[in-house]
Every structure is written in C-alpha cells, then in structure tokens.
Design a protein around this motif. Structure first.
Motif, mmCIF file in Angstrom:
data_model
loop_
_atom_site.group_PDB
_atom_site.id
_atom_site.type_symbol
_atom_site.label_atom_id
_atom_site.label_comp_id
_atom_site.label_asym_id
_atom_site.label_seq_id
_atom_site.Cartn_x
_atom_site.Cartn_y
_atom_site.Cartn_z
ATOM 1 N N HIS A 145 1.816 56.261 62.709
ATOM 2 C CA HIS A 145 0.434 56.370 63.160
ATOM 3 C C HIS A 145 0.427 56.608 64.662
ATOM 4 C CE1 HIS A 145 -0.869 54.824 59.284
ATOM 5 N NE2 HIS A 145 0.046 53.896 59.416
ATOM 6 N N ASP A 146 -0.002 57.785 65.067
ATOM 7 C CA ASP A 146 -0.110 58.097 66.478
ATOM 8 C C ASP A 146 -1.570 58.033 66.885
ATOM 9 O OD1 ASP A 146 2.606 58.525 66.983
ATOM 10 O OD2 ASP A 146 2.473 60.613 66.304
ATOM 11 N N ILE A 147 -1.938 56.948 67.523
ATOM 12 C CA ILE A 147 -3.294 56.795 68.023
ATOM 13 C C ILE A 147 -3.219 57.026 69.522
ATOM 14 C CG2 ILE A 147 -5.231 55.215 68.321
ATOM 15 C CD1 ILE A 147 -4.272 53.857 65.715
ATOM 16 N N THR A 148 -3.898 58.067 69.986
ATOM 17 C CA THR A 148 -3.770 58.470 71.382
ATOM 18 C C THR A 148 -4.998 58.162 72.224
ATOM 19 O OG1 THR A 148 -4.526 60.694 70.813
ATOM 20 C CG2 THR A 148 -2.144 60.307 70.795
ATOM 21 N N ASN A 149 -6.063 57.665 71.587
ATOM 22 C CA ASN A 149 -7.256 57.309 72.345
ATOM 23 C C ASN A 149 -8.026 56.224 71.600
ATOM 24 O OD1 ASN A 149 -9.089 58.528 70.419
ATOM 25 N ND2 ASN A 149 -8.492 60.514 71.256
ATOM 26 N N MET A 150 -9.078 55.759 72.195
ATOM 27 C CA MET A 150 -9.866 54.662 71.626
ATOM 28 C C MET A 150 -10.877 55.117 70.590
ATOM 29 S SD MET A 150 -8.674 51.910 72.757
ATOM 30 C CE MET A 150 -9.943 50.784 72.220
ATOM 31 N N GLU A 151 -11.021 56.419 70.384
ATOM 32 C CA GLU A 151 -12.011 56.942 69.449
ATOM 33 C C GLU A 151 -11.863 56.324 68.055
ATOM 34 O OE1 GLU A 151 -13.881 61.242 68.210
ATOM 35 O OE2 GLU A 151 -11.718 61.134 68.519
ATOM 36 N N THR A 152 -10.624 56.129 67.631
ATOM 37 C CA THR A 152 -10.376 55.536 66.315
ATOM 38 C C THR A 152 -11.014 54.160 66.212
ATOM 39 O OG1 THR A 152 -8.322 56.737 66.041
ATOM 40 C CG2 THR A 152 -8.579 54.745 64.751
ATOM 41 N N PHE A 153 -10.802 53.329 67.212
ATOM 42 C CA PHE A 153 -11.309 51.963 67.167
ATOM 43 C C PHE A 153 -12.801 51.880 67.462
ATOM 44 C CE2 PHE A 153 -6.786 51.723 68.254
ATOM 45 C CZ PHE A 153 -6.349 51.117 67.099
ATOM 46 N N GLU A 154 -13.342 52.916 68.046
ATOM 47 C CA GLU A 154 -14.776 52.982 68.288
ATOM 48 C C GLU A 154 -15.531 53.546 67.092
ATOM 49 O OE1 GLU A 154 -14.698 55.357 71.824
ATOM 50 O OE2 GLU A 154 -14.313 53.611 73.110
ATOM 51 N N SER A 155 -14.793 53.969 66.059
ATOM 52 C CA SER A 155 -15.429 54.578 64.888
ATOM 53 C C SER A 155 -16.004 53.543 63.927
ATOM 54 C CB SER A 155 -14.444 55.484 64.149
ATOM 55 O OG SER A 155 -13.444 54.726 63.494
ATOM 56 N N TYR A 156 -15.754 52.264 64.185
ATOM 57 C CA TYR A 156 -16.285 51.214 63.318
ATOM 58 C C TYR A 156 -16.459 49.914 64.088
ATOM 59 C CZ TYR A 156 -11.502 49.373 63.087
ATOM 60 O OH TYR A 156 -10.276 48.862 63.407
ATOM 61 N N SER A 157 -17.257 49.034 63.537
ATOM 62 C CA SER A 157 -17.389 47.659 64.009
ATOM 63 C C SER A 157 -17.052 46.737 62.852
ATOM 64 C CB SER A 157 -18.813 47.362 64.487
ATOM 65 O OG SER A 157 -19.092 48.069 65.668
ATOM 66 N N THR A 158 -16.540 45.575 63.173
ATOM 67 C CA THR A 158 -16.137 44.626 62.150
ATOM 68 C C THR A 158 -17.197 43.535 61.996
ATOM 69 O OG1 THR A 158 -13.818 45.023 62.648
ATOM 70 C CG2 THR A 158 -14.331 43.002 61.452
ATOM 71 N N VAL A 159 -17.499 43.217 60.738
ATOM 72 C CA VAL A 159 -18.412 42.128 60.408
ATOM 73 C C VAL A 159 -17.647 41.139 59.539
ATOM 74 C CG1 VAL A 159 -20.572 41.470 59.263
ATOM 75 C CG2 VAL A 159 -20.393 43.690 60.392
ATOM 76 N N GLU A 160 -17.669 39.882 59.937
ATOM 77 C CA GLU A 160 -17.088 38.814 59.121
ATOM 78 C C GLU A 160 -18.244 38.006 58.560
ATOM 79 O OE1 GLU A 160 -14.317 36.464 61.377
ATOM 80 O OE2 GLU A 160 -13.409 38.253 62.264
ATOM 81 N N ILE A 161 -18.251 37.828 57.245
ATOM 82 C CA ILE A 161 -19.300 37.040 56.589
ATOM 83 C C ILE A 161 -18.622 35.924 55.802
ATOM 84 C CG2 ILE A 161 -21.259 37.036 55.012
ATOM 85 C CD1 ILE A 161 -21.488 40.058 55.412
#
Length: 97
Positions: free
Chosen positions: A71-87
């Motif tokens: 997995h080559d992640i080269t920028n933050m776009e991947t992690f900005e593509s979602y938010s996490t919700v814990e219920i």
C-alpha cells in the motif's frame, strides 16, 4: 460531497442504544455510512463505522486491501476520504471529525 460533521455532531440527539444511533446515522448518510468492524472494549460492545466523504478515494483504498501488493499512500487524501464513528451498545458516540 462535503459534510459539515461538526454541525451534524451538534445536532445529534442522545441515543439510548446502538440501534437508535445506527438508524439516525443511516438516515443522515444513507449508503455513505458503512459498518467496518465491532469489538468488545472494557466489557462493552462497540461498533465502528465510516462516514464516506469521498467515495472514489475511499473505495479504491478499501479495495487495495484485497490485493497482495504494498500500500503506497503518498498523501492525506486517503485518510480525509472518511470519518470514523464509534457507537457503543448503550448509544454512546465517538465521532472523528
């Protein structure tokens, strides 16, 4: 599509259980609200969901886990593509904006 998660968090009601919270989030985000996992933490079941902000980037990232490649992640776009919700099972919410 941009979500104002801070505003949504401010408008979120108090929930009595996981099912109430899940239904509320599903009503807000439809198919952009996705269960990813669950676990027992401190004796309480917690469900982990993603609110998908950028479906194209998010799905590409998730599909990469099915491939036997690095997995080559080269920028933050991947992690900005979602938010996490814990219920939690008793309706407590933790939202990562």
């Amino acid at each position: 599509m941009n979500f104002d998660l801070a505003s949504i968090s401010d408008q979120m009601p108090d929930f009595e259980n996981h099912d109430q919270a899940r239904v509320w989030f599903k009503d807000q985000f439809s198919d952009r609200f996705s269960l990813t996992n669950s676990n027992v933490i401190d004796g309480k079941k917690v469900y982990f969901y993603h609110i998908i902000k950028n479906p194209e980037v998010y799905h590409q990232y998730m599909e990469s886990f099915a491939k036997p490649v690095k997995h080559d992640i080269t920028n933050m776009e991947t992690f900005e593509s979602y938010s996490t919700v814990e219920i939690s099972e008793d309706g407590e919410i933790s939202l990562t904006l």
